[in-house]
Scaffold this motif. Structure first.
Motif, PDB file in Angstrom:
ATOM      1  N   GLN A  70       0.857  -1.371  -0.041  1.00 61.27           N
ATOM      2  CA  GLN A  70       0.248   0.135  -0.405  1.00 61.27           C
ATOM      3  C   GLN A  70       0.493   1.072  -0.250  1.00 61.27           C
ATOM      4  O   GLN A  70       1.553   1.334   0.912  1.00 61.27           O
ATOM      5  N   VAL A  71       0.421   2.258  -1.369  1.00 64.55           N
ATOM      6  CA  VAL A  71       1.369   3.321  -0.916  1.00 64.55           C
ATOM      7  C   VAL A  71       0.597   4.266  -1.500  1.00 64.55           C
ATOM      8  O   VAL A  71      -0.652   4.823  -2.470  1.00 64.55           O
ATOM      9  N   LYS A  72       0.342   4.906  -0.133  1.00 63.96           N
ATOM     10  CA  LYS A  72      -0.813   5.724   0.108  1.00 63.96           C
ATOM     11  C   LYS A  72      -0.730   7.196   1.289  1.00 63.96           C
ATOM     12  O   LYS A  72      -0.105   6.942   2.165  1.00 63.96           O
ATOM     13  N   GLY A  73      -0.521   8.159   0.293  1.00 62.12           N
ATOM     14  CA  GLY A  73       0.088  10.459   1.029  1.00 62.12           C
ATOM     15  C   GLY A  73       0.810  10.806   0.089  1.00 62.12           C
ATOM     16  O   GLY A  73       0.287  10.653  -1.729  1.00 62.12           O
ATOM     17  N   ASP A  74       0.593  12.005   0.328  1.00 60.82           N
ATOM     18  CA  ASP A  74       1.765  12.882  -0.656  1.00 60.82           C
ATOM     19  C   ASP A  74       2.624  13.185  -0.199  1.00 60.82           C
ATOM     20  O   ASP A  74       3.395  13.279   0.782  1.00 60.82           O
ATOM     21  N   ILE A  75       3.237  13.533  -1.390  1.00 62.85           N
ATOM     22  CA  ILE A  75       5.053  13.864  -1.098  1.00 62.85           C
ATOM     23  C   ILE A  75       5.282  14.778  -2.242  1.00 62.85           C
ATOM     24  O   ILE A  75       4.125  15.396  -2.658  1.00 62.85           O
ATOM     25  N   LEU A  76       5.911  16.092  -2.102  1.00 61.68           N
ATOM     26  CA  LEU A  76       6.380  17.315  -2.728  1.00 61.68           C
ATOM     27  C   LEU A  76       7.492  16.490  -3.784  1.00 61.68           C
ATOM     28  O   LEU A  76       8.907  15.476  -3.581  1.00 61.68           O
TER      29      LEU A  76
ATOM     30  N   SER B 209      10.254  16.914  -7.316  1.00 60.86           N
ATOM     31  CA  SER B 209      11.197  17.570  -7.783  1.00 60.86           C
ATOM     32  C   SER B 209      11.353  19.226  -7.824  1.00 60.86           C
ATOM     33  O   SER B 209      11.771  20.094  -7.864  1.00 60.86           O
ATOM     34  N   LYS B 210       9.864  19.238  -8.766  1.00 64.57           N
ATOM     35  CA  LYS B 210       9.401  21.066  -8.770  1.00 64.57           C
ATOM     36  C   LYS B 210       8.291  21.691  -7.883  1.00 64.57           C
ATOM     37  O   LYS B 210       7.684  22.076  -8.847  1.00 64.57           O
ATOM     38  N   ARG B 211       8.801  20.776  -6.426  1.00 60.26           N
ATOM     39  CA  ARG B 211       7.301  21.305  -5.678  1.00 60.26           C
ATOM     40  C   ARG B 211       6.379  21.281  -5.886  1.00 60.26           C
ATOM     41  O   ARG B 211       5.305  22.077  -5.357  1.00 60.26           O
ATOM     42  N   SER B 212       5.779  20.640  -6.417  1.00 61.38           N
ATOM     43  CA  SER B 212       4.663  20.163  -7.055  1.00 61.38           C
ATOM     44  C   SER B 212       3.542  18.952  -5.982  1.00 61.38           C
ATOM     45  O   SER B 212       4.590  18.514  -6.254  1.00 61.38           O
ATOM     46  N   LYS B 213       2.692  19.124  -5.542  1.00 61.06           N
ATOM     47  CA  LYS B 213       2.568  18.262  -4.786  1.00 61.06           C
ATOM     48  C   LYS B 213       1.936  17.181  -5.204  1.00 61.06           C
ATOM     49  O   LYS B 213       0.852  17.325  -6.360  1.00 61.06           O
ATOM     50  N   ILE B 214       2.375  15.299  -5.253  1.00 62.94           N
ATOM     51  CA  ILE B 214       2.032  14.187  -5.082  1.00 62.94           C
ATOM     52  C   ILE B 214       0.505  13.678  -4.273  1.00 62.94           C
ATOM     53  O   ILE B 214       1.417  13.831  -3.602  1.00 62.94           O
ATOM     54  N   SER B 215       0.015  13.196  -5.147  1.00 56.97           N
ATOM     55  CA  SER B 215      -1.224  11.948  -3.829  1.00 56.97           C
ATOM     56  C   SER B 215      -0.345  10.341  -4.821  1.00 56.97           C
ATOM     57  O   SER B 215      -1.446  10.467  -6.124  1.00 56.97           O
ATOM     58  N   TYR B 216      -0.520   9.968  -3.518  1.00 57.65           N
ATOM     59  CA  TYR B 216      -0.257   8.630  -3.986  1.00 57.65           C
ATOM     60  C   TYR B 216      -1.749   8.104  -3.679  1.00 57.65           C
ATOM     61  O   TYR B 216      -1.694   7.863  -2.483  1.00 57.65           O
ATOM     62  N   ASP B 217      -1.992   6.981  -4.105  1.00 57.50           N
ATOM     63  CA  ASP B 217      -3.546   5.892  -3.559  1.00 57.50           C
ATOM     64  C   ASP B 217      -3.841   4.604  -4.088  1.00 57.50           C
ATOM     65  O   ASP B 217      -4.044   4.397  -5.393  1.00 57.50           O
ATOM     66  N   PHE B 218      -1.803   3.451  -4.305  1.00 58.64           N
ATOM     67  CA  PHE B 218      -2.377   2.597  -4.541  1.00 58.64           C
ATOM     68  C   PHE B 218      -1.688   1.405  -4.092  1.00 58.64           C
ATOM     69  O   PHE B 218      -1.365   1.290  -3.077  1.00 58.64           O
ATOM     70  N   LYS B 219      -2.343   0.243  -4.066  1.00 63.03           N
ATOM     71  CA  LYS B 219      -2.791  -1.181  -3.682  1.00 63.03           C
ATOM     72  C   LYS B 219      -2.115  -1.745  -4.499  1.00 63.03           C
ATOM     73  O   LYS B 219      -3.480  -2.171  -5.863  1.00 63.03           O
ATOM     74  N   THR B 220      -2.269  -2.920  -4.317  1.00 60.17           N
ATOM     75  CA  THR B 220      -1.529  -3.996  -4.772  1.00 60.17           C
ATOM     76  C   THR B 220      -1.094  -5.749  -4.193  1.00 60.17           C
ATOM     77  O   THR B 220      -0.349  -5.342  -2.950  1.00 60.17           O
ATOM     78  N   ASP B 221      -1.101  -6.346  -4.681  1.00 57.62           N
ATOM     79  CA  ASP B 221      -0.365  -7.443  -4.119  1.00 57.62           C
ATOM     80  C   ASP B 221       0.928  -8.325  -5.412  1.00 57.62           C
ATOM     81  O   ASP B 221       0.790  -7.655  -5.901  1.00 57.62           O
ATOM     82  N   PHE B 222       1.322  -8.742  -4.510  1.00 52.87           N
ATOM     83  CA  PHE B 222       2.936  -8.878  -5.016  1.00 52.87           C
ATOM     84  C   PHE B 222       3.585 -10.290  -4.774  1.00 52.87           C
ATOM     85  O   PHE B 222       3.241 -11.104  -3.358  1.00 52.87           O
TER      86      PHE B 222
END
Length: 388
Positions: free
Chosen positions: A101-107, A109-122
C-alpha cells in the motif's frame, strides 16, 4: 552611493520574499499505479518500487506499508535512491502473497504535491535460472577425471536429486558433486567432443529456477600436452637400463643433461625439491652446468597417453661419475619434467642404530665390497656431520 545600496538591498529583499513565499502548486497529481519488481537473493529478498519523479521531503514509513496474507502489517525499513524505493528483508516468504500500500502526499523535485493511492498484491518468485560459466577439464593422464562445471549466478544449488534434472543427448556414465553454486559433473567424456546437456524445468538455486527446459552445449578440447617421469626414484646409470616417461600429445622432446658441481653435492635436498616442485625458482644451473642437449622423437597418438622408455646410458657413459639432472620438455608447447640421475658404479646401504651408523659400499657391476670408499654424511640443513 547610500541610496544605490539601499535600493539594491530593497530589490534583493523583494526577490527573496517572492521566492520563499511561493505557494506550493495546489493541483494534485494522483497516481494509482506504480511499477514494482521483486527479487530473491542469497541472504534477503527485495521489493523495488519505481516512482515517476524524484521525490523530496518524503516519510517512507508513513507512505509505504506492507501487509501479509492475513492482513498483519509487516515491519519494514524502506530507503530510496533517486526515484526508486527499496525494501529488503531476510524473512519474506517465497510464493506467499503480500499486499503493498502506497498512500499519502509527497513533493516532487519541482515542488508539486503528488498524491499516491496505490494498492496491489505481489509474490516473491524465483528468477529465471541463469548460468554464469561452463568450464571443462580433462587431465592429461586420467580420463576418469574429465569433468565440466556449471556455475550459477543466483546463489547455492537447492536441487538435491540432480539425476532427475540432468541428462545428455548420448549415453554418459557420470557422477556429480555440488559445491555451493557450482555443479561438478564427472564422466567418461572424450577429448575434442561436444555434448548436449539438458537441465529440466524446475532445477533450483537459492533465488532462481529453470522455468523451461534448458539445453546447453559442453565442448571438451584436446587434452593438454604434457610429459612426466613415471617415478622419481634416483636412477643409477650403470645399473638401470632405461627410464620410463608418460607423454600426451607430444611428438618430440628437448632433453638437457646438467652436471652438478662436486662442491654442491651437499645440496641434494634442494635438488629433490626442484624435481618435485618443478619450479623455476630453484635454478639448477646455479649449482652445475649443462653438459648435453638433444632432441628426442617419441611415439605419438592424438589424445592418448603413451609410455616410452628412454635410455641415457649412451649419453652418460663417457661422462664422469657424479649427480646429474635430466630436464625433458615438449619441443613445441607446454609440458616439462625433471629427474635426478646418479652416475656411479657404487651402491651404498645404511643401517642406523641408537648411537651408531653402519655403511656398506659395493660395486654394482661386480657386487664386491669397496673397502677404500670415502663416505660423507650431510644433515637435512646441508651441513657435513660425518666424514670417513
Amino acid at each position: 552611493m547610500k541610496k544605490k545600496i539601499l535600493i539594491l538591498f530593497l530589490m534583493l529583499g523583494l526577490f527573496i520574499t517572492a521566492y520563499s513565499n511561493e505557494d506550493i502548486k495546489k493541483e494534485f497529481i494522483i497516481y494509482d499505479n506504480l511499477n514494482i519488481s521483486t527479487s530473491i537473493g542469497s541472504y534477503s529478498s527485495e521489493l523495488k518500487i519505481s516512482f515517476p519523479y524524484y521525490t523530496r521531503e518524503i516519510n517512507l514509513n508513513n507512505l509505504i506499508k506492507i501487509f501479509d496474507h492475513l492482513g498483519n502489517e509487516v515491519p519494514i525499513q524502506p530507503y530510496y535512491r533517486n526515484k526508486y524505493v527499496y525494501i529488503r528483508k531476510d524473512n519474506f516468504k517465497k510464493d506467499l502473497k503480500y499486499i503493498l500500500q502506497v498512500k499519502g502526499d509527497i513533493l516532487n523535485s519541482k515542488r508539486s504535491k503528488i498524491s499516491y493511492d496505490f494498492k496491489t498484491d505481489f509474490v516473491f518468485n524465483y528468477k529465471e535460472l541463469s548460468i554464469n560459466r561452463i568450464h571443462t577439464n580433462i587431465k592429461f593422464n586420467n580420463l576418469e577425471s574429465a569433468h565440466f562445471i556449471l556455475s550459477f549466478y543466483d546463489g547455492r544449488i537447492i536441487t538435491k536429486d540432480i539425476r532427475d534434472y540432468l541428462s545428455f543427448s548420448t549415453d554418459v556414465n557420470y557422477s556429480y558433486t555440488i559445491k555451493g553454486q557450482k555443479l561438478y559433473v564427472y564422466g567418461d567424456f572424450k577429448p575434442n567432443t561436444t555434448y548436449e546437456v539438458f537441465l529440466k524445468k524446475g532445477f533450483k538455486t537459492y533465488s532462481s529456477i529453470a522455468k523451461e527446459d534448458i539445453k546447453l552445449k559442453v565442448s571438451f578440447k584436446d587434452m593438454n600436452s604434457n610429459v612426466k617421469f613415471k617415478d622419481y626414484k634416483s636412477y643409477v646409470s650403470s645399473y638401470t637400463e632405461a627410464i620410463e616417461i608418460e607423454t600426451t600429445n607430444i611428438e618430440a622432446l628437448n632433453v638437457e643433461i646438467i652436471k652438478i658441481h662436486s662442491e654442491n653435492l651437499n645440496f641434494i635436498n634442494l635438488f629433490q625439491n626442484y624435481i618435485l616442485r618443478n619450479n623455476s625458482y630453484y635454478n639448477i644451473l646455479n649449482y652445475g652446468e649443462s653438459v648435453d642437449k638433444f632432441k628426442k622423437i617419441i611415439p605419438f597418438e592424438k589424445n592418448k597417453t603413451i609410455n616410452t622408455q628412454l635410455n641415457f646410458n649412451d649419453k652418460l657413459k663417457h661422462k664422469e661419475d657424479g649427480i646429474y639432472v635430466i630436464n625433458i620438455q615438449n619441443s613445441e608447447g607446454s609440458g616439462k619434467d625433471s629427474k635426478i640421475v646418479f652416475k656411479s658404479d657404487l651402491g651404498i646401504s645404511v643401517k642406523i642404530a641408537k648411537d651408531q651408523m653402519f655403511f656398506s659400499v659395493r660395486s654394482l657391476a661386480t657386487n664386491k665390497s669397496i673397502k677404500d670408499a670415502e663416505i660423507l654424511v650431510y644433515s637435512n640443513s646441508n651441513k657435513l656431520i660425518l666424514k670417513m
